[in-house]
Motif scaffolding. Sequence first.
Motif, PDB file in Angstrom:
ATOM      1  N   ALA A  81      -8.133 -18.706  -0.114  1.00  0.00           N
ATOM      2  CA  ALA A  81      -9.401 -18.127  -0.574  1.00  0.00           C
ATOM      3  C   ALA A  81     -10.379 -17.945   0.583  1.00  0.00           C
ATOM      4  CB  ALA A  81     -10.023 -19.014  -1.657  1.00  0.00           C
ATOM      5  N   ALA A  82     -10.292 -18.819   1.584  1.00  0.00           N
ATOM      6  CA  ALA A  82     -11.164 -18.728   2.768  1.00  0.00           C
ATOM      7  C   ALA A  82     -10.579 -17.806   3.833  1.00  0.00           C
ATOM      8  CB  ALA A  82     -11.394 -20.121   3.349  1.00  0.00           C
ATOM      9  N   GLY A  83      -9.372 -17.282   3.588  1.00  0.00           N
ATOM     10  CA  GLY A  83      -8.739 -16.401   4.556  1.00  0.00           C
ATOM     11  C   GLY A  83      -8.067 -17.131   5.706  1.00  0.00           C
ATOM     12  N   LEU A  84      -7.732 -18.398   5.496  1.00  0.00           N
ATOM     13  CA  LEU A  84      -7.109 -19.209   6.533  1.00  0.00           C
ATOM     14  C   LEU A  84      -5.614 -19.339   6.318  1.00  0.00           C
ATOM     15  CD1 LEU A  84     -10.124 -20.094   6.663  1.00  0.00           C
ATOM     16  CD2 LEU A  84      -9.309 -22.362   7.230  1.00  0.00           C
ATOM     17  N   GLU A  85      -4.906 -19.480   7.419  1.00  0.00           N
ATOM     18  CA  GLU A  85      -3.501 -19.862   7.360  1.00  0.00           C
ATOM     19  C   GLU A  85      -3.473 -21.346   6.988  1.00  0.00           C
ATOM     20  OE1 GLU A  85       0.430 -19.299  10.184  1.00  0.00           O
ATOM     21  OE2 GLU A  85      -1.546 -18.753  10.935  1.00  0.00           O
ATOM     22  N   VAL A  86      -2.387 -21.775   6.352  1.00  0.00           N
ATOM     23  CA  VAL A  86      -2.309 -23.180   5.921  1.00  0.00           C
ATOM     24  C   VAL A  86      -0.987 -23.797   6.361  1.00  0.00           C
ATOM     25  CG1 VAL A  86      -1.391 -22.648   3.624  1.00  0.00           C
ATOM     26  CG2 VAL A  86      -2.658 -24.763   3.971  1.00  0.00           C
ATOM     27  N   VAL A  87      -1.066 -25.074   6.701  1.00  0.00           N
ATOM     28  CA  VAL A  87       0.092 -25.907   6.990  1.00  0.00           C
ATOM     29  C   VAL A  87       0.053 -27.033   5.959  1.00  0.00           C
ATOM     30  CG1 VAL A  87       1.137 -27.488   8.661  1.00  0.00           C
ATOM     31  CG2 VAL A  87       0.049 -25.376   9.457  1.00  0.00           C
ATOM     32  N   LEU A  88       1.186 -27.292   5.309  1.00  0.00           N
ATOM     33  CA  LEU A  88       1.225 -28.299   4.252  1.00  0.00           C
ATOM     34  C   LEU A  88       1.985 -29.550   4.686  1.00  0.00           C
ATOM     35  CD1 LEU A  88       1.960 -25.867   1.303  1.00  0.00           C
ATOM     36  CD2 LEU A  88      -0.200 -27.047   1.791  1.00  0.00           C
ATOM     37  N   VAL A  89       1.541 -30.678   4.141  1.00  0.00           N
ATOM     38  CA  VAL A  89       2.151 -31.980   4.414  1.00  0.00           C
ATOM     39  C   VAL A  89       2.430 -32.649   3.078  1.00  0.00           C
ATOM     40  CG1 VAL A  89       1.852 -34.183   5.591  1.00  0.00           C
ATOM     41  CG2 VAL A  89       0.836 -32.126   6.560  1.00  0.00           C
ATOM     42  N   ARG A  90       3.596 -33.266   2.958  1.00  0.00           N
ATOM     43  CA  ARG A  90       4.001 -33.916   1.700  1.00  0.00           C
ATOM     44  C   ARG A  90       3.380 -35.297   1.546  1.00  0.00           C
ATOM     45  NH1 ARG A  90       9.212 -31.897   3.686  1.00  0.00           N
ATOM     46  NH2 ARG A  90       9.853 -30.178   2.361  1.00  0.00           N
ATOM     47  N   SER A  91       2.118 -35.439   1.761  1.00  0.00           N
ATOM     48  CA  SER A  91       1.491 -36.752   1.631  1.00  0.00           C
ATOM     49  C   SER A  91       0.601 -36.859   0.404  1.00  0.00           C
ATOM     50  CB  SER A  91       0.667 -37.077   2.886  1.00  0.00           C
ATOM     51  OG  SER A  91      -0.311 -36.083   3.097  1.00  0.00           O
ATOM     52  N   GLY A  92       0.453 -35.768  -0.342  1.00  0.00           N
ATOM     53  CA  GLY A  92      -0.453 -35.772  -1.482  1.00  0.00           C
ATOM     54  C   GLY A  92       0.188 -36.101  -2.807  1.00  0.00           C
ATOM     55  N   GLY A  93       1.494 -36.357  -2.815  1.00  0.00           N
ATOM     56  CA  GLY A  93       2.161 -36.716  -4.052  1.00  0.00           C
ATOM     57  C   GLY A  93       2.595 -35.532  -4.898  1.00  0.00           C
ATOM     58  N   PHE A  94       2.529 -34.331  -4.341  1.00  0.00           N
ATOM     59  CA  PHE A  94       2.942 -33.139  -5.083  1.00  0.00           C
ATOM     60  C   PHE A  94       4.346 -32.735  -4.673  1.00  0.00           C
ATOM     61  CE2 PHE A  94      -1.627 -33.073  -5.022  1.00  0.00           C
ATOM     62  CZ  PHE A  94      -1.943 -32.751  -6.334  1.00  0.00           C
ATOM     63  N   CYS A  95       5.111 -32.240  -5.636  1.00  0.00           N
ATOM     64  CA  CYS A  95       6.474 -31.797  -5.329  1.00  0.00           C
ATOM     65  C   CYS A  95       6.427 -30.491  -4.527  1.00  0.00           C
ATOM     66  CB  CYS A  95       7.289 -31.630  -6.606  1.00  0.00           C
ATOM     67  SG  CYS A  95       6.737 -30.280  -7.670  1.00  0.00           S
ATOM     68  N   ASP A  96       7.500 -30.233  -3.825  1.00  0.00           N
ATOM     69  CA  ASP A  96       7.586 -29.023  -3.007  1.00  0.00           C
ATOM     70  C   ASP A  96       7.371 -27.764  -3.842  1.00  0.00           C
ATOM     71  OD1 ASP A  96       8.201 -30.803  -1.010  1.00  0.00           O
ATOM     72  OD2 ASP A  96      10.150 -29.919  -0.533  1.00  0.00           O
ATOM     73  N   GLU A  97       7.889 -27.769  -5.063  1.00  0.00           N
ATOM     74  CA  GLU A  97       7.765 -26.595  -5.924  1.00  0.00           C
ATOM     75  C   GLU A  97       6.299 -26.228  -6.166  1.00  0.00           C
ATOM     76  OE1 GLU A  97       9.673 -24.976 -10.069  1.00  0.00           O
ATOM     77  OE2 GLU A  97       9.250 -27.114  -9.921  1.00  0.00           O
ATOM     78  N   LEU A  98       5.446 -27.222  -6.425  1.00  0.00           N
ATOM     79  CA  LEU A  98       4.023 -26.949  -6.638  1.00  0.00           C
ATOM     80  C   LEU A  98       3.342 -26.503  -5.350  1.00  0.00           C
ATOM     81  CD1 LEU A  98       3.006 -29.845  -9.052  1.00  0.00           C
ATOM     82  CD2 LEU A  98       3.209 -27.403  -9.577  1.00  0.00           C
ATOM     83  N   LEU A  99       3.703 -27.128  -4.236  1.00  0.00           N
ATOM     84  CA  LEU A  99       3.116 -26.734  -2.952  1.00  0.00           C
ATOM     85  C   LEU A  99       3.531 -25.305  -2.597  1.00  0.00           C
ATOM     86  CD1 LEU A  99       3.661 -30.038  -0.961  1.00  0.00           C
ATOM     87  CD2 LEU A  99       1.479 -29.148  -1.820  1.00  0.00           C
ATOM     88  N   ARG A 100       4.803 -25.003  -2.769  1.00  0.00           N
ATOM     89  CA  ARG A 100       5.330 -23.674  -2.438  1.00  0.00           C
ATOM     90  C   ARG A 100       4.798 -22.587  -3.378  1.00  0.00           C
ATOM     91  NH1 ARG A 100       6.494 -23.567   2.438  1.00  0.00           N
ATOM     92  NH2 ARG A 100       8.204 -24.814   3.172  1.00  0.00           N
ATOM     93  N   ALA A 101       4.459 -22.962  -4.600  1.00  0.00           N
ATOM     94  CA  ALA A 101       3.923 -21.977  -5.541  1.00  0.00           C
ATOM     95  C   ALA A 101       2.619 -21.381  -5.014  1.00  0.00           C
ATOM     96  CB  ALA A 101       3.699 -22.615  -6.910  1.00  0.00           C
ATOM     97  N   GLU A 102       1.842 -22.166  -4.309  1.00  0.00           N
ATOM     98  CA  GLU A 102       0.566 -21.699  -3.761  1.00  0.00           C
ATOM     99  C   GLU A 102       0.698 -21.113  -2.363  1.00  0.00           C
ATOM    100  OE1 GLU A 102      -2.231 -21.376  -5.356  1.00  0.00           O
ATOM    101  OE2 GLU A 102      -1.469 -22.327  -7.165  1.00  0.00           O
ATOM    102  N   ALA A 103       1.680 -21.564  -1.604  1.00  0.00           N
ATOM    103  CA  ALA A 103       1.836 -21.118  -0.216  1.00  0.00           C
ATOM    104  C   ALA A 103       3.319 -21.041   0.139  1.00  0.00           C
ATOM    105  CB  ALA A 103       1.097 -22.075   0.717  1.00  0.00           C
ATOM    106  N   PRO A 104       4.010 -20.033  -0.374  1.00  0.00           N
ATOM    107  CA  PRO A 104       5.466 -19.967  -0.188  1.00  0.00           C
ATOM    108  C   PRO A 104       5.924 -19.875   1.265  1.00  0.00           C
ATOM    109  CG  PRO A 104       4.638 -17.978  -1.263  1.00  0.00           C
ATOM    110  CD  PRO A 104       3.505 -18.934  -1.171  1.00  0.00           C
ATOM    111  N   ASP A 105       5.110 -19.322   2.139  1.00  0.00           N
ATOM    112  CA  ASP A 105       5.511 -19.148   3.535  1.00  0.00           C
ATOM    113  C   ASP A 105       4.915 -20.190   4.478  1.00  0.00           C
ATOM    114  OD1 ASP A 105       6.986 -16.877   2.840  1.00  0.00           O
ATOM    115  OD2 ASP A 105       5.209 -15.608   2.976  1.00  0.00           O
ATOM    116  N   ALA A 106       4.144 -21.118   3.949  1.00  0.00           N
ATOM    117  CA  ALA A 106       3.485 -22.120   4.800  1.00  0.00           C
ATOM    118  C   ALA A 106       4.496 -23.136   5.329  1.00  0.00           C
ATOM    119  CB  ALA A 106       2.406 -22.854   4.012  1.00  0.00           C
ATOM    120  N   PRO A 107       4.332 -23.548   6.573  1.00  0.00           N
ATOM    121  CA  PRO A 107       5.162 -24.659   7.067  1.00  0.00           C
ATOM    122  C   PRO A 107       4.909 -25.896   6.204  1.00  0.00           C
ATOM    123  CG  PRO A 107       3.960 -23.607   8.868  1.00  0.00           C
ATOM    124  CD  PRO A 107       3.414 -23.047   7.588  1.00  0.00           C
ATOM    125  N   LEU A 108       5.970 -26.636   5.896  1.00  0.00           N
ATOM    126  CA  LEU A 108       5.868 -27.826   5.050  1.00  0.00           C
ATOM    127  C   LEU A 108       6.463 -29.005   5.805  1.00  0.00           C
ATOM    128  CD1 LEU A 108       5.162 -29.074   2.302  1.00  0.00           C
ATOM    129  CD2 LEU A 108       7.375 -28.263   1.461  1.00  0.00           C
TER     130      LEU A 108
END
Length: 126
Positions: A81-108
């Motif tokens: 929403a802010a127009g930023l690229e995002v990098v994701l980390v599996r430290s928030g307790g969310f499954c990959d499927e939920l993280l990927r649903a919002e940012a399919p191309d983001a490094p995880l």
Amino acid sequence: MPRARAGGGARQLQPRRPAGAPRRRHRPGRGDAVVDAVTTADDVEASKPAGDLFAVGARRVGAQRPVAVGDSPWDARAAHAAGLEVVLVRSGGFCDELLRAEAPDAPLHDDAADLLARLDGSPLGR
């Protein structure tokens, strides 16, 4: 989660704190060496998943090419929403499927250590 930096970029922290909740008194310490600014829900009109927190944070540190680091679907949505690229980390307790649903191309990454080990190849290291 603190934003990592490479190549002299600024770091900005957005702690999870509901709007209106009391701010903690700042205690100088090790964290001062890795955080250049702090932005909370009190600093913006709309919190995550709106992009305001990331946009204000990027302005505060004068980021030329800001990259958000997040550990939740809301972080990914707010970064986009802010127009930023995002990098994701599996430290928030969310499954990959939920993280990927919002940012399919983001490094995880598994955790912050994994992100740091791969920093040069990530958007943070470019």
